[in-house]
Design a protein around this motif. Structure first.
Motif, PDB file in Angstrom:
ATOM      1  N   THR A  32       3.983   0.040   8.411  1.00 15.80           N
ATOM      2  CA  THR A  32       4.895   0.800   8.659  1.00 15.80           C
ATOM      3  C   THR A  32       5.359   1.138  10.065  1.00 15.80           C
ATOM      4  O   THR A  32       4.709   1.309  10.813  1.00 15.80           O
ATOM      5  N   THR A  33       6.629   1.309  10.425  1.00 12.62           N
ATOM      6  CA  THR A  33       7.113   1.559  11.621  1.00 12.62           C
ATOM      7  C   THR A  33       7.745   3.120  11.544  1.00 12.62           C
ATOM      8  O   THR A  33       8.236   3.385  12.616  1.00 12.62           O
ATOM      9  N   VAL A  34       7.417   3.782  10.720  1.00 10.95           N
ATOM     10  CA  VAL A  34       7.761   5.202  10.396  1.00 10.95           C
ATOM     11  C   VAL A  34       6.886   6.262   9.947  1.00 10.95           C
ATOM     12  O   VAL A  34       5.958   5.689   9.263  1.00 10.95           O
ATOM     13  N   GLY A  35       7.055   7.354   9.919  1.00  3.25           N
ATOM     14  CA  GLY A  35       6.121   8.350   9.340  1.00  3.25           C
ATOM     15  C   GLY A  35       4.834   8.435  10.019  1.00  3.25           C
ATOM     16  O   GLY A  35       4.533   8.082  11.178  1.00  3.25           O
ATOM     17  N   LYS A  36       3.775   9.208   9.175  1.00  5.42           N
ATOM     18  CA  LYS A  36       2.553   9.708   9.881  1.00  5.42           C
ATOM     19  C   LYS A  36       1.787   8.694  10.177  1.00  5.42           C
ATOM     20  O   LYS A  36       0.842   8.851  10.841  1.00  5.42           O
TER      21      LYS A  36
ATOM     22  N   ILE B 236       3.235   2.515   2.886  1.00  2.72           N
ATOM     23  CA  ILE B 236       2.738   2.408   4.541  1.00  2.72           C
ATOM     24  C   ILE B 236       2.472   1.172   4.795  1.00  2.72           C
ATOM     25  O   ILE B 236       2.144   1.034   6.234  1.00  2.72           O
ATOM     26  N   PHE B 237       2.522   0.079   4.027  1.00  2.00           N
ATOM     27  CA  PHE B 237       2.114  -1.162   4.365  1.00  2.00           C
ATOM     28  C   PHE B 237       2.658  -2.094   3.550  1.00  2.00           C
ATOM     29  O   PHE B 237       2.615  -1.913   2.137  1.00  2.00           O
TER      30      PHE B 237
ATOM     31  N   ALA C  55      -6.939  -7.797   0.129  1.00  2.00           N
ATOM     32  CA  ALA C  55      -5.696  -7.298   0.652  1.00  2.00           C
ATOM     33  C   ALA C  55      -6.052  -5.690   1.426  1.00  2.00           C
ATOM     34  O   ALA C  55      -5.076  -4.950   1.498  1.00  2.00           O
ATOM     35  N   SER C  56      -7.225  -5.691   2.133  1.00  2.00           N
ATOM     36  CA  SER C  56      -7.664  -4.626   2.828  1.00  2.00           C
ATOM     37  C   SER C  56      -7.019  -4.033   4.105  1.00  2.00           C
ATOM     38  O   SER C  56      -6.349  -5.042   4.805  1.00  2.00           O
ATOM     39  N   ILE C  57      -6.842  -2.958   4.218  1.00  2.00           N
ATOM     40  CA  ILE C  57      -6.180  -2.479   5.672  1.00  2.00           C
ATOM     41  C   ILE C  57      -7.166  -1.462   6.245  1.00  2.00           C
ATOM     42  O   ILE C  57      -8.173  -1.034   5.560  1.00  2.00           O
TER      43      ILE C  57
ATOM     44  N   TRP D  49       1.004  -1.192   0.032  1.00  2.00           N
ATOM     45  CA  TRP D  49       0.008  -0.034  -0.070  1.00  2.00           C
ATOM     46  C   TRP D  49       0.969   1.093   0.084  1.00  2.00           C
ATOM     47  O   TRP D  49       1.831   1.341   0.729  1.00  2.00           O
ATOM     48  N   THR D  50       0.667   1.886  -0.996  1.00  2.00           N
ATOM     49  CA  THR D  50       1.462   3.391  -1.023  1.00  2.00           C
ATOM     50  C   THR D  50       0.607   4.605  -0.838  1.00  2.00           C
ATOM     51  O   THR D  50      -0.740   4.562  -1.004  1.00  2.00           O
TER      52      THR D  50
END
Length: 93
Positions: free
Chosen positions: A48-52, A38-39, A68-70, A25-26
């Protein structure tokens, strides 16, 4: 704002699903700038372990069912932007 959103993504593949399958996921903010992963998923979920979006993404998909949902929690206005789901299942892309 403050709520949770489900980002749905479904896929089909002509090839059998294997451990080679990857999912990304971008995100790009509305204000522009570079795409940010982000994933990531490959056998297991890697939010993700960094960023917003750090600590705000949950895996809710089911690869075996083509899902493939988040989910993203604690939304803020600046989260607005473009989200892209990309699934690769070699040799199928």
């Amino acid at each position: 704002v403050g709520e949770q959103v489900l980002l749905k993504c479904s896929f089909t593949s002509a090839a059998p699903i294997t451990e080679s399958l990857t999912l990304d996921w971008t995100y790009r903010p509305l204000t522009g700038g570079p795409m940010e992963t982000i994933f990531h998923y490959q056998s297991v979920a890697y939010p993700t372990t960094v960023g917003k979006f750090k600590d705000r993404i949950s895996w809710i998909g089911n690869i075996a069912k083509g899902d493939a949902s988040i989910a993203i929690h604690s939304l803020v206005m600046s989260d607005n932007g473009t989200f892209i789901c990309s699934v690769k299942n070699p040799p199928d892309v």
